[in-house]
Scaffold this motif. Structure first.
Motif, PDB file in Angstrom:
ATOM      1  N   LEU A 146       0.561  -1.193  -0.241  1.00 34.33           N
ATOM      2  CA  LEU A 146      -0.069  -0.072   0.111  1.00 34.33           C
ATOM      3  C   LEU A 146       1.042   0.788   0.147  1.00 34.33           C
ATOM      4  O   LEU A 146       0.548   2.400  -0.664  1.00 34.33           O
ATOM      5  CB  LEU A 146      -0.805  -0.058   1.000  1.00 34.33           C
ATOM      6  CG  LEU A 146      -1.811  -0.681   1.377  1.00 34.33           C
ATOM      7  CD1 LEU A 146      -2.582  -1.079   2.315  1.00 34.33           C
ATOM      8  CD2 LEU A 146      -2.760  -1.323  -0.045  1.00 34.33           C
ATOM      9  N   ALA A 147       2.153   1.215   0.380  1.00 41.10           N
ATOM     10  CA  ALA A 147       3.053   2.544   0.664  1.00 41.10           C
ATOM     11  C   ALA A 147       3.203   3.055  -0.957  1.00 41.10           C
ATOM     12  O   ALA A 147       3.601   3.932  -0.858  1.00 41.10           O
ATOM     13  CB  ALA A 147       4.128   1.842   1.664  1.00 41.10           C
ATOM     14  N   ALA A 148       4.114   1.102  -1.666  1.00 38.49           N
ATOM     15  CA  ALA A 148       3.802   1.623  -2.693  1.00 38.49           C
ATOM     16  C   ALA A 148       3.154   1.819  -4.062  1.00 38.49           C
ATOM     17  O   ALA A 148       3.529   2.213  -4.988  1.00 38.49           O
ATOM     18  CB  ALA A 148       4.239   0.450  -3.191  1.00 38.49           C
ATOM     19  N   LEU A 149       2.177   2.568  -3.332  1.00 38.86           N
ATOM     20  CA  LEU A 149       1.052   3.219  -3.861  1.00 38.86           C
ATOM     21  C   LEU A 149       0.680   4.770  -3.607  1.00 38.86           C
ATOM     22  O   LEU A 149      -0.296   4.955  -4.783  1.00 38.86           O
ATOM     23  CB  LEU A 149      -0.570   2.417  -3.926  1.00 38.86           C
ATOM     24  CG  LEU A 149      -0.480   0.946  -4.309  1.00 38.86           C
ATOM     25  CD1 LEU A 149      -1.849   0.746  -4.111  1.00 38.86           C
ATOM     26  CD2 LEU A 149       0.098   0.616  -6.225  1.00 38.86           C
ATOM     27  N   ASN A 150       1.468   5.347  -2.957  1.00 37.49           N
ATOM     28  CA  ASN A 150       1.618   6.457  -2.547  1.00 37.49           C
ATOM     29  C   ASN A 150       1.553   7.195  -3.848  1.00 37.49           C
ATOM     30  O   ASN A 150       2.831   6.965  -4.919  1.00 37.49           O
ATOM     31  CB  ASN A 150       1.938   7.323  -1.491  1.00 37.49           C
ATOM     32  CG  ASN A 150       3.582   7.517  -1.585  1.00 37.49           C
ATOM     33  OD1 ASN A 150       4.539   7.102  -2.279  1.00 37.49           O
ATOM     34  ND2 ASN A 150       4.205   6.900  -0.295  1.00 37.49           N
ATOM     35  N   ASN A 151       1.867   9.333  -3.893  1.00 37.73           N
ATOM     36  CA  ASN A 151       1.651   9.474  -5.497  1.00 37.73           C
ATOM     37  C   ASN A 151       3.105  10.011  -4.973  1.00 37.73           C
ATOM     38  O   ASN A 151       4.012  10.242  -6.567  1.00 37.73           O
ATOM     39  CB  ASN A 151       1.088  11.123  -5.044  1.00 37.73           C
ATOM     40  CG  ASN A 151      -0.219  11.120  -4.871  1.00 37.73           C
ATOM     41  OD1 ASN A 151      -0.808  10.516  -5.729  1.00 37.73           O
ATOM     42  ND2 ASN A 151      -0.953  11.965  -3.867  1.00 37.73           N
ATOM     43  N   VAL A 187      -6.037   1.290  -2.802  1.00 38.66           N
ATOM     44  CA  VAL A 187      -6.013   1.226  -4.634  1.00 38.66           C
ATOM     45  C   VAL A 187      -7.218   2.113  -5.040  1.00 38.66           C
ATOM     46  O   VAL A 187      -7.112   2.359  -6.168  1.00 38.66           O
ATOM     47  CB  VAL A 187      -6.784  -0.366  -4.657  1.00 38.66           C
ATOM     48  CG1 VAL A 187      -6.999  -0.844  -6.436  1.00 38.66           C
ATOM     49  CG2 VAL A 187      -5.836  -0.962  -3.262  1.00 38.66           C
ATOM     50  N   SER A 188      -8.263   2.220  -4.804  1.00 38.37           N
ATOM     51  CA  SER A 188      -9.100   3.333  -5.576  1.00 38.37           C
ATOM     52  C   SER A 188      -8.937   4.264  -5.958  1.00 38.37           C
ATOM     53  O   SER A 188      -8.629   5.122  -7.208  1.00 38.37           O
ATOM     54  CB  SER A 188     -10.571   3.837  -4.726  1.00 38.37           C
ATOM     55  OG  SER A 188     -11.227   2.451  -4.451  1.00 38.37           O
ATOM     56  N   ALA A 189      -7.888   5.240  -5.089  1.00 39.01           N
ATOM     57  CA  ALA A 189      -6.959   6.642  -5.436  1.00 39.01           C
ATOM     58  C   ALA A 189      -6.468   5.843  -6.541  1.00 39.01           C
ATOM     59  O   ALA A 189      -6.181   6.945  -7.609  1.00 39.01           O
ATOM     60  CB  ALA A 189      -6.070   6.963  -4.507  1.00 39.01           C
ATOM     61  N   CYS A 190      -5.671   4.609  -6.952  1.00 43.50           N
ATOM     62  CA  CYS A 190      -5.178   5.362  -8.119  1.00 43.50           C
ATOM     63  C   CYS A 190      -5.823   4.781  -9.728  1.00 43.50           C
ATOM     64  O   CYS A 190      -4.872   4.996 -10.568  1.00 43.50           O
ATOM     65  CB  CYS A 190      -4.254   3.629  -7.802  1.00 43.50           C
ATOM     66  SG  CYS A 190      -3.083   3.300  -6.473  1.00 43.50           S
ATOM     67  N   MET A 191      -6.894   4.936  -9.489  1.00 48.05           N
ATOM     68  CA  MET A 191      -7.774   4.708 -11.142  1.00 48.05           C
ATOM     69  C   MET A 191      -7.992   5.782 -11.161  1.00 48.05           C
ATOM     70  O   MET A 191      -7.940   6.274 -12.412  1.00 48.05           O
ATOM     71  CB  MET A 191      -9.174   4.081 -10.455  1.00 48.05           C
ATOM     72  CG  MET A 191      -9.447   2.673 -10.072  1.00 48.05           C
ATOM     73  SD  MET A 191     -10.876   2.072 -10.372  1.00 48.05           S
ATOM     74  CE  MET A 191     -11.924   2.838  -9.257  1.00 48.05           C
ATOM     75  N   TRP A 192      -7.837   7.430 -10.265  1.00 42.75           N
ATOM     76  CA  TRP A 192      -7.035   8.626 -10.800  1.00 42.75           C
ATOM     77  C   TRP A 192      -5.651   8.945 -11.438  1.00 42.75           C
ATOM     78  O   TRP A 192      -5.994  10.345 -11.083  1.00 42.75           O
ATOM     79  CB  TRP A 192      -7.609   9.597  -9.982  1.00 42.75           C
ATOM     80  CG  TRP A 192      -9.479   8.931  -9.780  1.00 42.75           C
ATOM     81  CD1 TRP A 192     -10.438   8.858 -10.539  1.00 42.75           C
ATOM     82  CD2 TRP A 192      -9.891   9.304  -8.564  1.00 42.75           C
ATOM     83  NE1 TRP A 192     -11.919   8.872  -9.651  1.00 42.75           N
ATOM     84  CE2 TRP A 192     -11.576   8.706  -8.904  1.00 42.75           C
ATOM     85  CE3 TRP A 192      -9.460   8.967  -7.796  1.00 42.75           C
ATOM     86  CZ2 TRP A 192     -12.303   8.431  -7.914  1.00 42.75           C
ATOM     87  CZ3 TRP A 192     -10.739   8.639  -5.883  1.00 42.75           C
ATOM     88  CH2 TRP A 192     -11.506   8.159  -7.078  1.00 42.75           C
ATOM     89  N   ASP A 193      -4.652   8.163 -11.607  1.00 41.71           N
ATOM     90  CA  ASP A 193      -3.726   7.725 -11.387  1.00 41.71           C
ATOM     91  C   ASP A 193      -3.279   9.021 -13.346  1.00 41.71           C
ATOM     92  O   ASP A 193      -4.113   8.282 -14.479  1.00 41.71           O
ATOM     93  CB  ASP A 193      -2.757   7.211 -11.351  1.00 41.71           C
ATOM     94  CG  ASP A 193      -1.450   7.427 -11.447  1.00 41.71           C
ATOM     95  OD1 ASP A 193      -0.840   7.158 -10.258  1.00 41.71           O
ATOM     96  OD2 ASP A 193      -0.549   7.221 -11.862  1.00 41.71           O
TER      97      ASP A 193
END
Length: 387
Positions: A146-151, A187-193
């Motif tokens: 999860l930490a690997a998914l931050n901005n 994970v949801s936040a990554c859908m707006w990457d």
């Protein structure tokens, strides 16, 4: 290829075993960094099996590999380090996890290395570590993913982490289900990457994650819910579909974690019809909640919207429906209407105190072993994390 084996603490190592064994360990490490696959087997068979895994700490084996992986000026050293991690994971398997998992984040970051050969080797290490990680180590690997998914992370690191999370839905289905309240928002936040590759993988991962939910009432709607999280413009249509559904299964935190993003957005719509339908869904679902702890964590996400509808709704019937939903939510959430602000400092202190207490319990249980210095700090930390 240079490697800082001179940093190995000889004073610590020689207290543990003979200088010849230390010399053999150093030689194996030199070969391993130079991508000699057999060196890993020699290290384990000729050194580790004689003195135990504590040798990896006493001889600074893992510390030296980590330093090489972080050497920004030498891509050859980085490649060799990730090769070493991958090969050691293949040889040691799950027994080596206390020493390998602390390097997992480093491997995920390495996937974004500008040198393709380094990135490829790091990805191999990521996959191998995941492959040997059993379900009981889920609590150790998930926070790193999860930490690997931050901005701040590179898009290739995000895609790699998302793919591993998707695989966890098969290997650790029950654990993922229980962790949905933690996983879904990230994970949801990554859908707006900004990167399309991340968006696509995030959608696939979120679908797999949501399908682990044990509530069968939600399974037919998972694809619709994921699409709606990605495209909020579909909220009215989705809310209408859900409002015509009868929920009968006991609702727990994982189910609410899937529904909360949709319901929260539904309460922000302008249409009175959508607001009413959303309030009805909240009321009906909350009536199926048996344990207050499952609903309590979602009060901050739903209460502001319900309060707004109650305060500003033009239709008396709409206000009544929203009030009924709020009453049910508060009741099943433990009876507290107020939403306390999280004291991050106090929370951090409590976590720190809990960790100290856990370490104390572990030391007490394994007192005789620890007294004989058979358990090193990495193993102790690993046991504490999975406890």
């Amino acid at each position: 290829m240079p490697i800082a084996t001179e940093n190995i603490d000889a004073s610590v190592a020689t207290e543990t075993s003979s200088p010849s064994l230390q010399a053999e360990a150093t030689a194996c490490l030199q070969r391993l960094i130079k991508k000699d696959r057999e060196a890993a087997r020699d290290l384990v068979n000729n050194v580790v099996k004689k003195e135990g895994y504590k040798i990896l700490i006493a001889y600074d084996i893992m510390k030296t590999i980590k330093a090489s992986a972080e050497d920004k000026k030498n891509h050859g050293a980085r490649e060799g380090a990730f090769f070493a991690i991958n090969t050691l994971a293949e040889v040691m398997e799950a027994s080596g996890l206390p020493y390998l998992l602390p390097l997992f984040t480093l491997c995920l970051d390495g996937v974004a290395d500008k040198q393709k050969v380094v990135a490829k080797t790091a990805e191999q290490a990521v996959q191998t570590i995941f492959k040997i990680t059993p379900p009981y180590a889920f609590k150790v690997i998930l926070p790193q993913l999860l930490a690997a998914l931050n901005n701040e992370k590179q898009w290739t690191t995000k895609v790699s982490a998302l793919k591993i999370i998707e695989k966890l839905c098969t290997t650790c289905k029950a654990q993922v289900d229980k962790s949905l309240p933690t996983i879904i928002p990230v994970v949801s936040a990554c859908m707006w990457d900004t990167k399309t590759d991340v968006q696509k993988q995030a959608a696939a991962t979120l679908t797999a994650v949501c399908l682990t939910v044990s509530n069968p009432d939600l399974h037919p709607f998972i694809n619709i819910l994921v699409e709606t999280i990605k495209e909020p413009s579909k909220i009215p249509e989705t809310v209408y579909t859900l409002s015509s559904t009868t929920f009968v299964t006991t609702v727990e935190a994982p189910s609410l974690a899937i529904m909360a993003p949709i319901l929260g957005r539904g309460l922000l719509e302008l249409s009175p019809v959508v607001l009413r339908q959303t309030s009805v869904i909240i009321d009906n679902m909350c009536k199926l909640v048996e344990d207050p702890i499952h609903a309590e964590q979602f009060l901050p996400k739903l209460m502001p919207g319900l309060n707004r509808v109650i305060a500003t709704g033009a239709d008396p019937e709409l206000r009544n429906v929203a009030t009924r939903a709020k009453t049910t939510l508060v009741r099943v959430g433990g009876g507290k209407e107020e939403i306390p602000e999280e004291d991050t400092t106090a929370t951090a202190q409590k976590l720190k105190e809990a960790l100290v207490e856990a370490e104390g319990i572990i030391k007490a249980v394994a007192g005789n072993v620890l007294a004989n210095s058979e358990v090193d700090a990495d193993t102790l930390a690993f046991i504490g994390a999975i406890a």
